[in-house]
Design an enzyme around this catalytic site. Structure first.
Site, PDB file in Angstrom:
ATOM      1  N   ARG A  25       0.811  -1.176  -0.025  1.00  0.00           N
ATOM      2  CA  ARG A  25      -0.008   0.106  -0.118  1.00  0.00           C
ATOM      3  C   ARG A  25       0.811   1.296  -0.002  1.00  0.00           C
ATOM      4  O   ARG A  25       1.011   2.021  -1.130  1.00  0.00           O
ATOM      5  CB  ARG A  25      -0.995  -0.116   1.097  1.00  0.00           C
ATOM      6  CG  ARG A  25      -2.135   0.855   1.072  1.00  0.00           C
ATOM      7  CD  ARG A  25      -1.653   2.359   1.534  1.00  0.00           C
ATOM      8  NE  ARG A  25      -1.091   2.496   2.912  1.00  0.00           N
ATOM      9  CZ  ARG A  25      -0.746   3.612   3.400  1.00  0.00           C
ATOM     10  NH1 ARG A  25      -0.551   4.730   2.646  1.00  0.00           N
ATOM     11  NH2 ARG A  25      -0.232   3.610   4.662  1.00  0.00           N
ATOM     12  N   ASP A  26       1.439   1.433   1.223  1.00  0.00           N
ATOM     13  CA  ASP A  26       2.425   2.903   1.387  1.00  0.00           C
ATOM     14  C   ASP A  26       3.478   2.694   0.294  1.00  0.00           C
ATOM     15  O   ASP A  26       3.900   3.646  -0.332  1.00  0.00           O
ATOM     16  CB  ASP A  26       2.941   2.863   2.577  1.00  0.00           C
ATOM     17  CG  ASP A  26       3.561   4.224   2.911  1.00  0.00           C
ATOM     18  OD1 ASP A  26       3.436   5.220   2.127  1.00  0.00           O
ATOM     19  OD2 ASP A  26       4.266   4.112   4.017  1.00  0.00           O
ATOM     20  N   HIS A  55       6.547   3.953  12.761  1.00  0.00           N
ATOM     21  CA  HIS A  55       6.788   4.053  11.062  1.00  0.00           C
ATOM     22  C   HIS A  55       7.908   5.078  10.976  1.00  0.00           C
ATOM     23  O   HIS A  55       7.671   6.305  10.847  1.00  0.00           O
ATOM     24  CB  HIS A  55       5.385   4.306  10.616  1.00  0.00           C
ATOM     25  CG  HIS A  55       5.264   4.201   9.237  1.00  0.00           C
ATOM     26  ND1 HIS A  55       4.529   3.693   8.461  1.00  0.00           N
ATOM     27  CD2 HIS A  55       5.909   4.898   8.158  1.00  0.00           C
ATOM     28  CE1 HIS A  55       4.535   3.771   7.333  1.00  0.00           C
ATOM     29  NE2 HIS A  55       5.461   4.634   6.878  1.00  0.00           N
ATOM     30  N   CYS A 103       8.306   9.660   0.662  1.00  0.00           N
ATOM     31  CA  CYS A 103       7.684  10.975   1.043  1.00  0.00           C
ATOM     32  C   CYS A 103       7.726  11.950  -0.033  1.00  0.00           C
ATOM     33  O   CYS A 103       8.967  12.498  -0.261  1.00  0.00           O
ATOM     34  CB  CYS A 103       8.086  11.534   2.556  1.00  0.00           C
ATOM     35  SG  CYS A 103       7.209  12.903   2.852  1.00  0.00           S
TER      36      CYS A 103
END
Length: 314
Positions: free
Chosen positions: A27-28, A220, A253
């Site tokens: 997912r991430d 995380h 990110c």
């Protein structure tokens, strides 16, 4: 893929006997890919991760396809993997519509995604921090009424690209609000990878003081400044037993220049096994899975352990 006798196991005092890895690669790790990853490849990725011994694998997100096109196939993907025995498949739900979609497919674990800062709440959720929490409250309540486990992600816990350092009491306020709503578990996110071990210890101690028990906390970390493993060790020393990681180090990110992405699951497993901490993960099979996924994406894995072990087999 292995090196005989390595890592050498030397346990350290004061660490947990076992750690649960919350795998976020599917997912991430994949949500920011520029080209669409076929649903069949995603499903095979999740099945291979399960075959390597991972028992918590975040499968997808039921967000509007306009915002995360890479995860637009959630309804198609989830049924392809929901039969995996002994594997929890959490899914992200941004609102009640997302929760309804997930529940319709039988999801038993969901997650909401909050922010510790006003700036990121506005950038990522298009709401103020308090407005976003108000949106999550009925989602969490409905999920709990259905007997569903709820995880609360808290992003920007240690630093924000607009606001700089984030005070620990500010993070604690969001965490306690999510707990008061009914979240079973919290994941503390170092979204831009700026945390240091001292910050981790400070925040965990404050959360305990505010009534949040260590056993409901996961961490995380992103590895932008090379601190993810050091920060993880600090959390383990505090008693944390849930660590988020991404197979092959997939993901990153978009708000931090030079961000190297999520903590690689293989790097985490290498450290944990060297400390004598059980994970249930077969490092060789996991590495092979990440090498396979890197081939699907057409680029090498950023994980140092994947590179080292795959090089040994050449």
């Amino acid at each position: 893929m292995s090196v005989d006798g390595l890592p050498m196991v030397v346990p350290a005092p004061g660490l947990p006997a076992r750690v649960r890895i919350h795998e976020v690669g599917a997912r991430d790790g994949l949500q920011n890919e520029k080209t669409a990853v076929p649903t069949a490849v995603k499903a095979e990725f999740i099945r291979r991760l399960a075959g390597a011994g991972l028992t918590t694998i975040e499968a997808t997100s039921f967000v509007h396809p306009k915002w995360v096109p890479q995860l637009a196939d959630a309804e198609e993907l989830f049924p392809r993997v929901s039969d995996l025995p002994g594997v929890a498949l959490p899914v992200l739900v941004p609102n009640r519509r997302g929760l309804d979609r997930a529940l319709a497919l039988g999801a038993g674990r969901v997650a909401v995604f909050a922010s510790a800062t006003e700036s990121f709440a506005k950038a990522n959720l298009n709401r103020t921090l308090d407005e976003s929490l108000a949106v999550f409250e009925p989602v969490v309540r409905q999920a709990k009424d259905q007997g569903v486990h709820v995880r609360g992600y808290v992003s920007m816990c240690f630093g924000d690209p607009w606001e700089g350092a984030v005070p620990a009491p500010q993070v604690a306020r969001v965490c306690t609000a999510l707990r008061d709503m009914g979240c079973d578990e919290l994941s503390l996110g170092d979204t831009i990878g700026v945390a240091t071990a001292g910050q981790v210890r400070e925040l965990l101690a404050l959360l305990n003081d505010r009534g949040v028990p260590t056993e409901v906390i996961g961490v995380h970390f992103h590895d932008t400044y090379g601190q993810a493993l050091a920060n993880t060790l600090a959390a383990l020393q505090h008693g944390v037993t849930t660590v988020d990681a991404s197979a092959g180090g997939l993901g990153g990110c978009p708000y931090a220049k030079s961000a190297t992405g999520n903590l690689a699951t293989e790097d985490l497993v290498w450290m944990l096994h060297g400390l004598g901490i059980a994970t249930g993960v077969d490092l060789g099979r996991l590495t092979a899975t990440s090498v396979w996924m890197a081939e699907q994406l057409g680029r090498p894995s950023p994980s140092r352990t994947v590179r080292a072990l795959s090089h040994k087999d050449q």
